[in-house]
Design an enzyme around this catalytic site. Structure first.
Site, PDB file in Angstrom:
ATOM      1  N   ASP A 174      54.896   3.625  77.822  1.00  0.00           N
ATOM      2  CA  ASP A 174      54.988   3.758  76.363  1.00  0.00           C
ATOM      3  C   ASP A 174      55.833   2.637  75.775  1.00  0.00           C
ATOM      4  O   ASP A 174      57.000   2.484  76.123  1.00  0.00           O
ATOM      5  CB  ASP A 174      55.657   5.093  75.990  1.00  0.00           C
ATOM      6  CG  ASP A 174      54.817   6.298  76.381  1.00  0.00           C
ATOM      7  OD1 ASP A 174      53.613   6.260  76.158  1.00  0.00           O
ATOM      8  OD2 ASP A 174      55.389   7.273  76.892  1.00  0.00           O
ATOM      9  N   ASP A 217      57.044  -0.177  82.557  1.00  0.00           N
ATOM     10  CA  ASP A 217      57.155   1.046  81.779  1.00  0.00           C
ATOM     11  C   ASP A 217      55.801   1.190  81.056  1.00  0.00           C
ATOM     12  O   ASP A 217      55.025   0.225  80.982  1.00  0.00           O
ATOM     13  CB  ASP A 217      58.307   0.858  80.788  1.00  0.00           C
ATOM     14  CG  ASP A 217      58.421   1.974  79.795  1.00  0.00           C
ATOM     15  OD1 ASP A 217      58.565   3.123  80.215  1.00  0.00           O
ATOM     16  OD2 ASP A 217      58.331   1.693  78.585  1.00  0.00           O
TER      17      ASP A 217
HETATM   18  P1  B16 Z   1      56.094  12.978  77.699  1.00  0.00           P
HETATM   19  P2  B16 Z   1      58.010   5.669  79.124  1.00  0.00           P
HETATM   20  C1  B16 Z   1      58.610   7.957  77.887  1.00  0.00           C
HETATM   21  O1  B16 Z   1      57.663   7.098  78.458  1.00  0.00           O
HETATM   22  C2  B16 Z   1      58.733   7.729  76.395  1.00  0.00           C
HETATM   23  O2  B16 Z   1      59.280   6.463  76.128  1.00  0.00           O
HETATM   24  C3  B16 Z   1      59.652   8.763  75.819  1.00  0.00           C
HETATM   25  O3  B16 Z   1      59.749   8.573  74.415  1.00  0.00           O
HETATM   26  C4  B16 Z   1      59.115  10.165  76.139  1.00  0.00           C
HETATM   27  O4  B16 Z   1      60.020  11.169  75.676  1.00  0.00           O
HETATM   28  C5  B16 Z   1      58.948  10.295  77.650  1.00  0.00           C
HETATM   29  O5  B16 Z   1      58.104   9.274  78.133  1.00  0.00           O
HETATM   30  C6  B16 Z   1      58.346  11.636  78.040  1.00  0.00           C
HETATM   31  O6  B16 Z   1      57.019  11.678  77.607  1.00  0.00           O
HETATM   32  O7  B16 Z   1      56.541  13.914  76.624  1.00  0.00           O
HETATM   33  O8  B16 Z   1      54.707  12.426  77.479  1.00  0.00           O
HETATM   34  O9  B16 Z   1      56.276  13.565  79.087  1.00  0.00           O
HETATM   35  O10 B16 Z   1      58.499   4.824  78.013  1.00  0.00           O
HETATM   36  O11 B16 Z   1      59.009   5.940  80.228  1.00  0.00           O
HETATM   37  O12 B16 Z   1      56.652   5.211  79.649  1.00  0.00           O
HETATM   38 MG    MG Z   2      58.911   2.925  77.058  1.00  0.00          MG
END
Ligand code: B16
Ligand code: MG
Length: 217
Positions: free
Chosen positions: A10, A8
């Protein structure tokens, strides 16, 4: 036998989870309600629009589609402002070393991030070359906890789901990876990530051979 490692982004590789929280909290304040870190756990890993739905629920706010699109875009602008200064200093401790070791050991490495900003983030961090395949939020119909993104990632590195080990910081992501039939290491607090096969607090004191010893028997 583990052949593929799926990360993953974030909250696992880079400390951007705090920027998502900052941006959602700012939006909540503008909509006149409080939003705390416990509530934020539910927003981790899910798509931007799903996260907005959850946020509005916490604030008991009804909105039409036009308002929702406007607010999601506004949150993304706040988030992207935070990203503009992103550098390798934002990498979570020990991650780079772990990726280097994994590459040396010839593991296939994929990214599985719900974020539509994932490729920009990897570019800023100069990490693109570590990944054999990148699956992001632009490439799937369903977001975590649906297994789609993890199945896409395992397909991309040509490893069967049961030979993939996933690193995740979100409950939605752990559920998605388990539904895909993969092993999961939760990165964060064991009191929160109760559904992972194993939980580590971070990569700093965690070695690849510990994962191999734990899972390859
Ligand atoms: P974006 P991951 C996710 O990334 C985040 O954890 C989540 O908090 C966020 O809403 C989602 O990406 C969408 O992100 O707005 O930048 O498209 O943890 O799956 O790497
Ligand atoms: Mg994450």
């Amino acid at each position: 036998m583990i052949k593929g490692l799926i990360f993953d982004l974030d909250g696992v590789i880079v400390d951007t989870a705090k920027y998502h929280y900052f941006a959602w909290k700012k939006l909540a304040e503008e909509l006149n309600f409080d939003f705390d870190e416990n509530q934020n756990e539910a927003l981790k890993g899910v798509s931007r629009m799903q996260a907005l739905e959850l946020l509005l629920n916490f604030g008991s706010i009804q909105a039409n589609q036009e308002e929702k699109t406007l607010w999601a875009n506004r949150k993304n602008r706040y988030y992207q402002q935070c990203l503009s200064n992103l550098s390798q200093n934002d990498l979570l401790p020990g991650v780079l070393n772990f990726l280097i070791k994994a590459k040396e050991r010839k593991y296939k490495i994929a990214l599985a991030s719900s974020s539509k900003n994932a490729k920009t983030i990897l570019y800023h961090l100069n990490l693109e070359n570590y990944f054999d395949y990148i699956a992001d939020g632009n490439m799937v119909q369903e977001s975590k906890p649906d297994p789609e993104i993890f199945l896409l990632a395992s397909d991309g590195i040509q490893c069967s789901p049961n030979s993939c080990l996933v690193f995740e910081d979100a409950l939605s992501g752990i559920q998605a990876a388990k539904s895909a039939g993969m092993l999961v290491i939760g990165v964060g607090k064991s009191t929160v990530l109760t559904t992972a096969d194993l939980v580590i607090s971070g990569f700093n004191n965690f070695k690849l051979n510990e994962a191999e010893a734990y899972f390859n028997n």
